[in-house]
Design a protein around this motif. Structure first.
Motif, PDB file in Angstrom:
ATOM      1  N   LYS A 274      49.801 -82.845  89.068  1.00 25.74           N
ATOM      2  CA  LYS A 274      49.437 -84.260  89.062  1.00 25.74           C
ATOM      3  C   LYS A 274      50.657 -85.128  88.770  1.00 25.74           C
ATOM      4  CE  LYS A 274      46.182 -87.585  87.087  1.00 25.74           C
ATOM      5  NZ  LYS A 274      44.955 -87.768  86.268  1.00 25.74           N
ATOM      6  N   ALA A 275      51.471 -84.727  87.803  1.00 28.39           N
ATOM      7  CA  ALA A 275      52.665 -85.495  87.463  1.00 28.39           C
ATOM      8  C   ALA A 275      53.666 -85.495  88.618  1.00 28.39           C
ATOM      9  CB  ALA A 275      53.309 -84.927  86.209  1.00 28.39           C
ATOM     10  N   ALA A 276      53.828 -84.326  89.268  1.00 25.52           N
ATOM     11  CA  ALA A 276      54.761 -84.236  90.387  1.00 25.52           C
ATOM     12  C   ALA A 276      54.298 -85.093  91.558  1.00 25.52           C
ATOM     13  CB  ALA A 276      54.899 -82.780  90.832  1.00 25.52           C
ATOM     14  N   MET A 277      53.008 -85.050  91.847  1.00 27.98           N
ATOM     15  CA  MET A 277      52.477 -85.842  92.954  1.00 27.98           C
ATOM     16  C   MET A 277      52.576 -87.336  92.664  1.00 27.98           C
ATOM     17  SD  MET A 277      51.530 -83.973  95.535  1.00 27.98           S
ATOM     18  CE  MET A 277      50.407 -85.062  96.429  1.00 27.98           C
ATOM     19  N   SER A 278      52.415 -87.719  91.413  1.00 33.73           N
ATOM     20  CA  SER A 278      52.529 -89.126  91.039  1.00 33.73           C
ATOM     21  C   SER A 278      53.934 -89.649  91.326  1.00 33.73           C
ATOM     22  CB  SER A 278      52.194 -89.306  89.556  1.00 33.73           C
ATOM     23  OG  SER A 278      52.353 -90.649  89.154  1.00 33.73           O
ATOM     24  N   LYS A 279      54.946 -88.831  91.019  1.00 31.20           N
ATOM     25  CA  LYS A 279      56.327 -89.224  91.293  1.00 31.20           C
ATOM     26  C   LYS A 279      56.614 -89.235  92.795  1.00 31.20           C
ATOM     27  CE  LYS A 279      58.162 -87.403  86.923  1.00 31.20           C
ATOM     28  NZ  LYS A 279      59.047 -86.382  86.308  1.00 31.20           N
ATOM     29  N   MET A 280      56.164 -88.174  93.459  1.00 30.12           N
ATOM     30  CA  MET A 280      56.460 -88.050  94.878  1.00 30.12           C
ATOM     31  C   MET A 280      55.805 -89.155  95.696  1.00 30.12           C
ATOM     32  SD  MET A 280      55.416 -85.052  97.536  1.00 30.12           S
ATOM     33  CE  MET A 280      53.802 -85.850  97.757  1.00 30.12           C
TER      34      MET A 280
END
Length: 346
Positions: A274-280
């Motif tokens: 979730k954190a990675a997708m939020s940044k991406m």
């Protein structure tokens, strides 16, 4: 209690109720659904359309896998010095250019599939649609986290330059070199972002679970018919594929322990994904100018099953790579050796 004290207490209670009401205030959209921000109302008709017609009534099938993959390939085209707007829909607006990039091999099919939906829903930009479709699609896969979705990406004005994405055949040190730009590394649960149509990365492609991290750590076997045109290494199971980059990341001393930590850590996987997708999903965009429409994203179902070895495998088949901790002890499914069927099209 004095009159002054009572008056003060009543004022505090009234203020608390007003504050609470303000926090929980909802807007009812013309479609009947509610959301925290009126600007998000435009998403509900799109949500209904793609769930029914793009994702086949809410299935975790091939279109979900490919839509998730597309979120990455659109967003990763960003460089402060070379150009590229990141998550801006340029892979749609300049499809003839960007789908021809070697790193985007095979992405033209999902771009073509989503084109009619994007053209039918002009209330949002292609950049918003691509990220929205990815966030919605993954909710059809049990075990997935409920992703953040921010609305407000401007229309792309130029194509991304070539060579900003990563190719499947690259080794881990080259993938690690791209992390400062995008600031994320986690691929995600169950190998959902398949690189070859219908060919999964693990034995549970319809579930957002940790099997991808377990099965990538298995010793590989070369099966007849496994090509090398997209950089796959030998696979651990019939019908499954493994990318050289994934195999390398799972065994690289800089990433092996982090990879291993995902093997039985469902909550850890969900949080990091979730954190990675939020940044991406917001690369190249100003988050302060976007509207948080995360409450439009459906709530995924809980994960199905528990971490395990595929049938026919033992702990001796695990290729230990983390130097500081042993791989978690797992039991195998009963029955003959696992053979993985293709991911069915939506």
């Amino acid at each position: 209690m004095t009159l002054n004290t009572l008056s003060t207490l009543l004022l505090v209670i009234a203020t608390a109720r007003i504050t609470s009401a303000g926090i929980s205030k909802r807007v009812t959209c013309p479609t009947g659904q509610t959301t925290a921000n009126e600007a998000c109302c435009v998403l509900f008709p799109i949500l209904d359309d793609i769930q029914e017609n793009l994702f086949d009534g809410g299935e975790c099938g091939e279109e979900v896998h490919e839509s998730l993959r597309l979120t990455f390939h659109d967003a990763i085209g960003f460089s402060p010095t070379k150009g590229g707007g990141g998550a801006d829909g340029s892979i749609f607006y300049f499809a003839d250019i960007e789908t021809a990039f070697p790193a985007n091999n095979g992405i033209d099919e999902i771009v073509h599939t989503q084109t009619s939906f994007i053209n039918n829903h002009t209330t949002i930009t292609a950049g918003d649609f691509i990220q929205f479709a990815g966030a919605v699609g993954v909710t059809n896969c049990p075990g997935a986290p409920r992703l953040e979705f921010l609305l407000g990406r401007p229309k792309a004005t130029a194509a991304s330059p070539p060579w900003l994405g990563t190719r499947a055949s690259r080794h881990s040190y080259k993938h690690l070199g791209t992390v400062p730009r995008g600031q994320f590394l986690t691929r995600g649960g169950s190998g959902l972002a398949s690189f070859v149509t219908g060919v999964p990365f693990d034995s549970t492609p319809g579930i957002f679970d940790t099997q991808f991290f377990i099965e990538t750590q298995l010793r590989g076997i070369v099966f007849p018919g496994n090509g090398s045109n997209v950089g796959e290494a030998e696979a651990p199971l019939h019908g499954e594929m493994r990318l050289l980059s994934d195999s390398s990341l799972a065994r690289d001393s800089r990433t092996a322990c982090a990879w291993q930590s995902m093997a039985v850590g469902q909550a850890n996987l969900q949080a990091k994904f979730k954190a990675a997708m939020s940044k991406m999903a917001t690369i190249g965009n100003d988050r302060s100018k976007m509207v948080d429409c995360s409450d439009v994203i459906p709530v995924p179902k809980p994960v199905v099953g528990t971490p395990h070895l595929p049938a026919g495998k033992t702990m001796n088949d695990i290729e230990q790579a983390c130097a500081s901790a042993a791989f978690p002890s797992l039991t195998a499914d009963p029955g003959p050796a696992t053979s993985v069927p293709p991911v069915p099209p939506s």
